[in-house]
Design an enzyme around this catalytic site. Structure first.
Site, mmCIF file in Angstrom:
data_model
loop_
_atom_site.group_PDB
_atom_site.id
_atom_site.type_symbol
_atom_site.label_atom_id
_atom_site.label_comp_id
_atom_site.label_asym_id
_atom_site.label_seq_id
_atom_site.Cartn_x
_atom_site.Cartn_y
_atom_site.Cartn_z
ATOM 1 N N HIS A 100 18.209 47.027 11.312
ATOM 2 C CA HIS A 100 18.577 48.421 11.530
ATOM 3 C C HIS A 100 18.649 48.719 13.022
ATOM 4 C CE1 HIS A 100 18.073 49.712 7.313
ATOM 5 N NE2 HIS A 100 17.159 48.755 7.267
ATOM 6 N N VAL A 106 -7.144 35.611 -0.374
ATOM 7 C CA VAL A 106 -8.376 36.176 0.191
ATOM 8 C C VAL A 106 -8.964 37.148 -0.818
ATOM 9 C CG1 VAL A 106 -9.364 37.558 2.055
ATOM 10 C CG2 VAL A 106 -7.574 35.868 2.547
ATOM 11 N N ARG A 122 8.781 46.952 -1.469
ATOM 12 C CA ARG A 122 8.471 47.393 -0.115
ATOM 13 C C ARG A 122 7.009 47.836 -0.096
ATOM 14 N NH1 ARG A 122 12.922 49.387 -2.216
ATOM 15 N NH2 ARG A 122 14.122 51.164 -1.437
ATOM 16 N N ILE A 141 4.146 47.903 6.435
ATOM 17 C CA ILE A 141 5.373 47.360 7.042
ATOM 18 C C ILE A 141 6.471 47.318 5.974
ATOM 19 C CG2 ILE A 141 6.347 45.517 8.429
ATOM 20 C CD1 ILE A 141 3.882 46.921 9.705
ATOM 21 N N GLU A 142 7.124 48.458 5.845
ATOM 22 C CA GLU A 142 8.293 48.532 4.971
ATOM 23 C C GLU A 142 9.503 48.685 5.876
ATOM 24 O OE1 GLU A 142 8.767 52.211 2.749
ATOM 25 O OE2 GLU A 142 7.130 53.095 3.888
ATOM 26 N N SER A 143 10.661 48.824 5.259
ATOM 27 C CA SER A 143 11.863 48.980 6.065
ATOM 28 C C SER A 143 11.636 50.071 7.108
ATOM 29 C CB SER A 143 13.042 49.366 5.170
ATOM 30 O OG SER A 143 14.185 49.591 5.940
ATOM 31 N N CYS A 185 26.738 28.853 -8.553
ATOM 32 C CA CYS A 185 26.221 28.277 -9.804
ATOM 33 C C CYS A 185 24.705 28.399 -9.864
ATOM 34 C CB CYS A 185 26.681 26.837 -10.008
ATOM 35 S SG CYS A 185 25.591 25.560 -9.342
#
Lengths: 122, 418, 476
Positions: C49, C172, C310, C333-335, C434
């Site tokens: 972005h 963890v 996300r 930490i998403e888009s 395929c």
């Protein structure tokens, strides 16, 4: 009089057959395109048989298994016994096309033969 | 650049038959390029019997059928290269190919025969929702694993799609020790041959559920189960869902001709078959490039592949021997009344005057008691009654050469009331 | 006692690892999956972005613009596929003009270079397949596309080459503060480190909430996608977004760096951090929305559909800070997380370095060579390569023309591919039309040969995802 409906497996046409039975024997077959259809119906209703195709293990070959078939049709009821018997078979390479890998499978009088040649792994 | 008269792309049943026919028609320099490790193509994994009834008057298995043609290729000393991938083809017929021995090399033959076969429609193209675990295979991939490598992809195996490979794999999995609880088919009819329903499903008590599809897939790592539902008008019917625990889902949902090279070369593609549009010489829109077998349209019988490919081989021979002919006008073949497509989609005038023309076609639904009608202009040139026609079974008509009605502009093939 | 444990080998964890490897420190990345790039990083829009979208003044905005700015140089340094193709946010109704202007102004404030609004005529010349309803669009020339796998593997391999170790299949389970740092209970036994970095994606809240008094919530938000065949890859030339409106956020249509077309995503909140199953509803939604901004979209050319999650933090902001002594969060930490990854790595590594105060790593090498792509070579170069290593002459994946040489290279990389999907993400073998139908048995064979494992032990993607469950007739 009994009637039985069948699909002929003799060839890809797949004719829809009708067989008339009296006292367990086939007296008339209709719907067939060729004489094999009639033969098939008679056999299928009295002693159904099939060609069995499967694989057996190969040792020392360029490929790990070889395709095989029963050289002629065997009774339908023996199909599983046949593949079971082949589970124990291992053929050493080289294997020739048409080579017998298991004679007289399950006492049917029919041999199982290789349908492909397998070379020895160099 | 090495010079060959004819290069055949693909060493499966189509490529082999084309090579043999071209050599018998007098072509000296032929080269077959095969991407796999051996000749024979998909026949090598089709270890069941039922091949060759038309060609050899006996029932052979796939490998045996292939071997008959491989032997002819060897007897005729036709060269071939294995493990060779064709990377590109252009409209000047320049072929770029590669293998470990020769590296990357280019060929520019006088003629090319496309015989690349087809591939299976994968899960992604079917838009089946759910997870994406291990255990989902196309039927052909499973067939290769089981029949050529001796591996069982799974033990409890649902099959979606009743095309012939799906039916055959139901039997193969069963005979190798797996259990097949059901074969589901989206359409209200099977896409496979009737004989295969009898000997692959009925023989083993495997139910075939028509008008059913997979609506959900469960399992994060390995497949755990699928949900089937009945389908009406293309949509799943709520409330008809049935869950099948299974570790394997085999997909036999259609074959797609492999025409990436064909497209790249710029040949016109028939959107119905996904194969190149060809005339009755099986020549594509690029002069000197011919096509046969499953790359042209998906066949159900290898015998017809061999016949078609032999015709392509002879056409290529003629092209090579006579030089590039002046572009000849061709009459388009149009479909009507339930005929989905025809191969060829055009017929050259000269053929109509001098040779028999074979037209192969498929219908779009199951039809009973119809007449196949071939019309040239307003004239009916062929009629043939058919008790049953089904999409899964390719039909063939042959038009005997004869006097051509004057002034016709197209040929039409369709189904009419008997 | 390690210096640093990074939990999570996604793009953030790998970016942090790579930045930290500039310092002399004993660093371990632990990952619950069998490979790098198995969570959010593997299933997203593959977009860089430009940075006009994130709210001005937010950390998201700052790191997005930085990451986007650094991406071209990083792609050369680490040799991963990236292309700056520009992006368009398409406005479909004249009454939405104020929203388009607001987006433009937000972008300018964020420092996104070259932004401008293009009107219909110019838009059509830029994108012939743009919707007939399109009125205008916000054009961002610095918008780009990236291979998310390529980026993540590049970061991981460069980190590994500079001394970072990776440990997979390690989940963890608990964290405990010790006098000198942290003790981690994992599925593979205990581990200790002075500093822990929480880069656990959708799981970041469970780790954070174990050790910090102020809980955070990461809401897994599913996105369904379609990936289309190369034949459809040039249907659009830019990443085409729809201007978000009252009817919600549309879906994007974009070329990928490998010549496919990607369409999606949905935004569906799901309760389960594992639920990456697509649904009929989700796929139908993508299908329905996709036609709004782009016309004649050939969805029939779909080769696969998939879904990713996300890591949506409820405050919709990146949380990158030392949340407890020696515990560094890299959460939410998403888009635009993928776009921001280079900047996230630098920032989080900076925090870790400020705690540990390590010496610079004198042996640090910033460059990495990707898996050789023989298709980029000239014919003589390619022939020389095949002569040196004939495996480069054997095509395994027909659809993408991937050779055995590339697959062998992928397996022997560090960290290397151990599964069919690991090979697929690194080389694209099986990624084509395929979908591995032809090549997966061959890849399986190569994996078994190169790793010395039996074919039955080879998995699709680790765990119990075995591909072969037995041998013919073994139960008869």
């Amino acid at each position: 009089m009994e009637k039985a409906q069948l699909i002929c497996i003799g060839c890809p046409l797949g004719c829809a057959l009708e067989a008339e039975l009296e006292n367990g024997s086939v007296v008339r077959v209709s719907g067939n395109t060729c004489k094999n259809g009639e033969k098939y119906a008679r056999k299928e209703l009295t002693n159904p048989t099939r060609i069995v195709t499967t694989t057996v293990r190969v040792t020392g070959g360029t490929i790990p298994v070889v395709s095989v078939k029963t050289a002629a049709d065997i009774p339908k009821g023996q199909i599983f016994a046949c593949v079971q018997a082949l589970g124990a078979v291992e053929v050493p390479a080289p294997v020739a096309l048409g080579q017998v890998v298991l004679p007289n499978v399950c006492g049917t009088g029919v041999d199982v033969i290789a349908t492909k040649a397998v070379a020895k792994q160099e | 650049m090495e010079q060959y008269e004819l290069v055949i792309i693909g060493g499966g049943p189509a490529g082999l038959a084309a090579a043999v026919a071209a050599r018998q028609a007098g072509v000296r320099d032929i080269l077959i390029l095969e991407r796999d490790r051996e000749l024979g193509g998909i026949l090598n994994q089709c270890i069941h019997n039922g091949f060759g009834l038309h060609t050899f008057r006996e029932e052979l298995t796939g490998p045996e059928y292939a071997q008959r043609f491989i032997r002819q290729v060897q007897d005729l000393e036709i060269p071939y290269k294995l493990g060779t991938m064709v990377l590109s083809l252009d409209k000047e017929k320049t072929i770029t190919a590669m293998n470990p021995e020769d590296g990357l090399f280019q060929l520019r033959p006088k003629a090319v025969i496309l015989a690349m076969g087809c591939r299976e429609r994968p899960r992604g193209a079917l838009n089946i929702p759910g997870t994406r675990p291990a255990g989902i295979y196309t039927a052909g991939t499973a067939q290769r694993l089981v029949n050529m490598e001796g591996y069982l992809p799974g033990r409890e195996c649902v099959i979606l799609g009743s095309g012939d490979i799906g039916l055959i794999m139901a039997r193969r999995m069963t005979l190798e020790g797996a259990h097949v609880p059901v074969v589901a088919e989206l359409m209200p009819y099977s896409g496979g041959l009737k004989r295969n329903i009898v000997q692959c499903l009925d023989d083993f008590g495997i139910p075939l559920k028509l008008s059913h599809t997979v609506v959900d897939i469960r399992g994060r790592e390995r497949l755990e189960g699928v949900t089937l539902a009945r389908v009406e008008n293309g949509r799943p019917v709520p409330g008809t869902e049935e869950y099948y625990p299974c570790d394997t889902l085999l997909l036999s949902c259609g074959l797609i001709p492999e025409n990436e090279l064909t497209r790249e070369a710029g040949a016109v593609i028939n959107p119905v078959t996904n194969g190149p549009a060809v005339n009755d010489a099986l020549e594509t829109s690029i002069p000197g490039v011919f096509a046969a077998g499953n790359v042209l349209h998906v066949h159900d019988l290898v015998d017809y592949v061999s016949q078609e490919a032999a015709a392509a081989g002879r056409s290529a021979a003629q092209y090579i021997q006579q030089g590039e002919p002046a572009l000849e006008a061709a009459l388009p073949v149009r479909c009507y009344g339930g005929v989905r497509y025809t191969v060829p989609s055009a017929i050259r005038h000269q053929s109509l005057r001098s040779e028999d023309v074979t037209i192969r076609f498929r219908v779009d639904n199951v039809y009973q008691n119809k007449t196949i009608v071939l019309r040239a202009g307003s004239e009916i040139v062929l009629r043939r009654k058919k008790a049953v026609l089904a999409p899964g079974e390719m039909e063939t008509v042959t038009w005997k050469a004869g006097a051509l009605p004057e002034g016709i502009t197209e040929i039409r093939l369709g189904l009419e009331e008997a | 006692m390690l210096d640093v444990i990074i939990i999570g080998a996604g793009v953030s964890g790998c970016a942090i690892a790579r930045e930290l490897s500039r310092w002399k420190a004993d660093i371990l990345v632990v990952e619950q999956e069998e490979d790098v790039c198995c969570g959010t990083s593997k299933a997203n829009s593959a977009i860089v972005h430009a940075g006009f979208d994130a709210k001005n003044g937010s950390l998201m905005a700052k790191l997005n613009v930085q990451g986007s700015t650094w991406m071209p140089a990083l792609s050369r340094e680490l040799d991963f596929p990236y292309r700056q193709i520009g992006s368009l946010v398409v406005m479909l109704r004249p009454e939405d003009r104020p929203r388009l202007n607001a987006l433009y102004e937000n972008g300018v404030k964020n420092g996104v270079p070259g932004l401008r609004i293009v009107e219909r005529e110019e838009l059509v010349s830029m994108e012939p397949n743009i919707s007939d309803d399109a009125v205008a669009a916000l054009y961002a020339p610095t918008g780009g596309i990236v291979c998310p796998f390529g980026l993540t593997y590049a970061l991981a391999e460069n980190a590994a080459a500079n001394g970072v170790r990776f440990q997979f299949d390690t989940r963890v389970e608990a964290l405990e503060k010790t006098a000198s740092g942290w003790r981690l209970a994992t599925s593979q036994g205990p581990l200790e480190a002075r500093v822990v970095v929480n880069a656990a994606g959708v799981w970041a809240d469970t780790l954070h909430n174990q050790v910090c008094p102020d809980p955070i919530t990461i809401q897994p938000r599913r996105g369904d996608y379609f990936l289309l065949d190369h034949a459809a890859g040039s249907h659009v030339r830019h990443t085409v977004f729809q201007l978000p409106g009252p009817q919600g956020k549309g879906v994007l249509v974009s070329p990928t760096v490998h010549g496919n077309l990607i369409v999606g995503p949905t935004a569906i909140d799901v309760p389960d951090k594992d639920s990456t199953a697509t649904t009929q509803m989700g796929l139908d939604e993508v299908r329905f929305k996709s036609s709004a901004a782009v016309k004649n979209l050939p969805l029939r050319q779909t080769i696969t559909s998939f879904a990713g999650l996300r890591a949506h933090e409820l405050g919709h902001e990146f949380i990158i800070r030392e949340s407890a002594p020696g515990f560094v969060d890299c959460a939410g930490i998403e888009s635009p997380g993928l776009s921001a990854a280079p900047a996230i790595g630098k920032m989080a590594a900076g925090i870790v370095a400020s705690i540990l105060k390590p010496e610079p790593n004198p042996d640090f090498r910033p460059t990495r060579k990707g898996i050789l792509d023989p298709r980029q070579l000239s014919i003589p170069e390619r022939n020389a390569l095949i002569q040196r290593d004939p495996a480069y002459g054997t095509v395994i994946c027909r659809c993408e023309s991937i050779t055995e040489g590339e697959i062998v290279d992928a397996i022997h990389r560090v960290p290397g591919a151990r599964s069919i999907d690991g090979v697929k993400r690194r080389t694209r073998a099986g990624m084509g039309r395929c979908q591995g139908g032809f090549c997966s048995p061959r890849v399986l064979e190569i994996l078994a040969r190169e790793t010395g494992l039996s074919p039955e032990a080879i998995t699709k993607s680790g765990g119990s995802s075995r591909l072969i469950l037995g041998r013919n007739k073994d139960t008869l």
